[in-house]
Design a protein around this motif. Structure first.
Motif, PDB file in Angstrom:
ATOM      1  N   PHE A   1      -4.002  -0.671 -15.191  1.00 24.59           N
ATOM      2  CA  PHE A   1      -3.290  -1.398 -15.447  1.00 24.59           C
ATOM      3  C   PHE A   1      -3.528  -3.040 -15.455  1.00 24.59           C
ATOM      4  CE2 PHE A   1      -1.086   1.506 -11.169  1.00 24.59           C
ATOM      5  CZ  PHE A   1       0.143   1.089 -11.959  1.00 24.59           C
TER       6      PHE A   1
ATOM      7  N   PHE B   1      -8.244  -2.854 -14.671  1.00 19.52           N
ATOM      8  CA  PHE B   1      -7.944  -1.635 -13.325  1.00 19.52           C
ATOM      9  C   PHE B   1      -7.794  -0.235 -12.960  1.00 19.52           C
ATOM     10  CE2 PHE B   1      -6.194  -0.163  -9.418  1.00 19.52           C
ATOM     11  CZ  PHE B   1      -7.365  -0.530  -8.513  1.00 19.52           C
TER      12      PHE B   1
ATOM     13  N   ALA C   1      -5.962   2.847 -12.011  1.00 19.30           N
ATOM     14  CA  ALA C   1      -5.380   2.738 -10.427  1.00 19.30           C
ATOM     15  C   ALA C   1      -5.629   4.983 -10.206  1.00 19.30           C
ATOM     16  CB  ALA C   1      -3.867   2.701 -10.690  1.00 19.30           C
TER      17      ALA C   1
ATOM     18  N   PRO D   1      -5.959   6.826   1.295  1.00 22.09           N
ATOM     19  CA  PRO D   1      -5.483   5.550   1.938  1.00 22.09           C
ATOM     20  C   PRO D   1      -4.956   4.603   1.293  1.00 22.09           C
ATOM     21  CG  PRO D   1      -7.977   6.078   1.776  1.00 22.09           C
ATOM     22  CD  PRO D   1      -7.131   7.252   1.346  1.00 22.09           C
ATOM     23  N   SER D   2      -4.280   3.946   1.913  1.00 22.13           N
ATOM     24  CA  SER D   2      -3.402   2.881   1.593  1.00 22.13           C
ATOM     25  C   SER D   2      -4.600   2.408  -0.257  1.00 22.13           C
ATOM     26  CB  SER D   2      -3.078   1.375   2.270  1.00 22.13           C
ATOM     27  OG  SER D   2      -3.009   0.965   1.434  1.00 22.13           O
ATOM     28  N   GLY D   3      -3.645   2.545  -1.047  1.00 21.68           N
ATOM     29  CA  GLY D   3      -4.464   1.806  -2.121  1.00 21.68           C
ATOM     30  C   GLY D   3      -5.146   2.891  -2.985  1.00 21.68           C
ATOM     31  N   CYS D   4      -5.465   4.034  -2.866  1.00 23.09           N
ATOM     32  CA  CYS D   4      -5.553   5.441  -3.105  1.00 23.09           C
ATOM     33  C   CYS D   4      -5.157   6.163  -4.823  1.00 23.09           C
ATOM     34  CB  CYS D   4      -6.003   6.901  -2.276  1.00 23.09           C
ATOM     35  SG  CYS D   4      -4.419   7.326  -1.967  1.00 23.09           S
ATOM     36  N   GLY D   5      -4.045   5.694  -4.929  1.00 19.73           N
ATOM     37  CA  GLY D   5      -3.251   5.889  -5.995  1.00 19.73           C
ATOM     38  C   GLY D   5      -1.980   6.859  -5.668  1.00 19.73           C
ATOM     39  N   LYS D   6      -1.727   7.311  -4.596  1.00 22.56           N
ATOM     40  CA  LYS D   6      -0.992   8.232  -4.411  1.00 22.56           C
ATOM     41  C   LYS D   6       1.008   7.798  -4.694  1.00 22.56           C
ATOM     42  CE  LYS D   6      -0.823   6.911   0.341  1.00 22.56           C
ATOM     43  NZ  LYS D   6      -1.696   6.498   0.532  1.00 22.56           N
ATOM     44  N   SER D   7       1.041   6.644  -5.102  1.00 18.56           N
ATOM     45  CA  SER D   7       2.961   6.213  -5.321  1.00 18.56           C
ATOM     46  C   SER D   7       2.212   6.035  -6.967  1.00 18.56           C
ATOM     47  CB  SER D   7       3.110   5.269  -4.924  1.00 18.56           C
ATOM     48  OG  SER D   7       3.130   5.267  -2.980  1.00 18.56           O
ATOM     49  N   THR D   8       1.672   5.769  -7.337  1.00 20.81           N
ATOM     50  CA  THR D   8       1.030   5.684  -8.654  1.00 20.81           C
ATOM     51  C   THR D   8       1.237   7.550  -9.504  1.00 20.81           C
ATOM     52  OG1 THR D   8      -0.219   3.842  -8.488  1.00 20.81           O
ATOM     53  CG2 THR D   8      -0.167   5.096 -10.631  1.00 20.81           C
TER      54      THR D   8
ATOM     55  N   GLU E   1       6.962   8.849   0.861  1.00 21.59           N
ATOM     56  CA  GLU E   1       6.817   8.326   1.940  1.00 21.59           C
ATOM     57  C   GLU E   1       8.408   8.378   2.403  1.00 21.59           C
ATOM     58  OE1 GLU E   1       4.012   5.734   3.847  1.00 21.59           O
ATOM     59  OE2 GLU E   1       2.664   6.071   2.090  1.00 21.59           O
TER      60      GLU E   1
END
Ligand code: ATP
Length: 361
Positions: free
Chosen positions: A13, A16, A18, A37-44, A159
């Protein structure tokens, strides 16, 4: 052939990164969980698979077919989000049949498919209701029902249970596992909750900073974490870590000095020692339920219990040991031991990590 295969996938992005180079093959029919953890890229990563994002580099194949340029609608998948995204003005039946209507499926066929999905999810009595007349768990079931009616070859879940209370989460977890067993369709599920990951997955993919730390069955990740990150992330409560120094390297073993233990040196089996040398720092990992209370173990460590939590049938004891750091110990029974406690460290249950966090052994 793998159902979904990612090769060299990078997602930027702006400047950055991701997702930082992911190679991953997901077998047909598997229940794969992305956890981290939060921000590790799972959703991406999930959005790349479903086609809502385009990789900056690398390829994604479904059943051997390159998905480059294929929009989400052409990928034969269904996605269930955390915010169920139901249409408030439509009945449950219309919500569930909406995608079929858009696809031009005739009314009678639509009704049959919706009825079948409703039966699978046990929501038949709710079909005439509006979303606002449903509980959180019922809404989640409708959102899953809407995905099922399209008979996708791949389900993606982002999630989906995080808005539910603890009890409902457990119930829905069980229902999702059961649904997977019945449909036998590939599922990819994203969560930051490692308990959810452990209970649902055939295979867990642990992500951290846009990269894969480890892929394996829940048991593999728990029993043989490849590094300190995975060891620390998988398992609740978390693994304990003791810091020490290598004092000798006898054949197939390592002798370690850990402040406060008796005897002063602990010898652990170690087949792969890499470039480990005498004098190097080292970390020992041991899970709260593997520490022995009282007699036994290859070495003993005295600790003072600071506070305890009763968890039904057992207690978690929390003890700052003056030199080794804070420890958590699982203690059977209902009575927390008072004062100083002697802990036994069982040699065969120790995980050994370098100071960079890589597993040795
Ligand atoms: P969470 O568990 O908090 O949802 P996650 O593991 O799903 O986190 P992602 O949503 O995949 O994480 O985000 C990974 C990283 O990419 C984060 O640092 C996030 O800020 C960044 N990111 C995600 N989408 C965008 C975007 N559209 N533009 C810029 N940065 C983004």
């Amino acid at each position: 052939m793998s159902h979904v295969e990612l090769a060299g996938v990078v997602k930027r992005f702006g400047t950055f990164e991701a997702i930082r180079g992911i190679d991953l093959a997901m077998p047909d029919g598997a229940f794969t969980v992305f956890v981290g953890p939060s921000g590790c890229g799972k959703s991406t990563l999930l959005r790349l698979i479903c086609g809502l994002e385009v990789p900056s580099e690398g390829t994604i194949h479904f059943d051997g077919r390159d998905m480059r340029g294929v929009p989400p609608a052409g990928r034969k998948l269904a996605m269930v989000f955390q915010s169920y995204a139901l249409y408030p003005h439509m009945s449950v039946a219309d919500n569930m049949g909406f995608a079929l209507r858009m696809a031009g499926v005739p009314k009678a066929a639509r009704a049959t498919q919706v009825a079948k999905a409703a039966e699978t999810l046990q929501i038949t009595p709710l079909l005439a209701r509006r979303p606002r007349e449903l509980s959180g768990g019922q809404r989640q079931r409708v959102a899953i029902g809407r995905a099922i009616v399209r008979a996708p070859s791949l389900f993606l879940f982002d999630e989906p249970l995080s808005n539910l209370d603890a009890e409902l989460r457990v119930e829905m977890r069980f229902e999702l596992a059961e649904l997977h067993r019945r449909l036998n369709t590939s599922m990819i599920y994203v969560t930051h909750d490692q308990v959810e990951a452990m209970t649902l997955a055939d295979r867990i993919v642990v992500l951290h900073d846009g990269q894969i730390e480890q892929v394996g069955s829940p048991a593999e990740l728990y029993e043989r974490p490849v590094n300190r990150f995975v060891a620390n992330f998988i398992g609740s409560p978390r693994m304990n870590f003791l810091t020490g120094r290598v004092t000798a390297l006898p054949p197939d073993a390592v002798e370690i000095a850990i402040p406060g233990i008796d005897p002063a040196h602990l010898t652990l089996p170690l087949l792969e020692r890499g470039s480990l040398a005498v004098g190097d720092g080292i970390e020992i990992g041991i899970r709260p339920d593997e520490l022995l209370i009282g007699e036994g173990g290859a070495a003993r460590l005295p600790v003072r219990v600071e506070f305890s939590e009763y968890i039904g049938g057992a207690m978690y004891l929390h003890a700052p040991s003056h030199e080794a750091g804070r420890l958590t110990i699982r203690c059977p029974g209902t009575q927390a031991p008072q004062g100083t406690l002697m802990l036994g460290i069982p040699r065969e249950r120790c995980h050994v990590f370098t100071t960079e966090g890589q597993r040795l052994s």
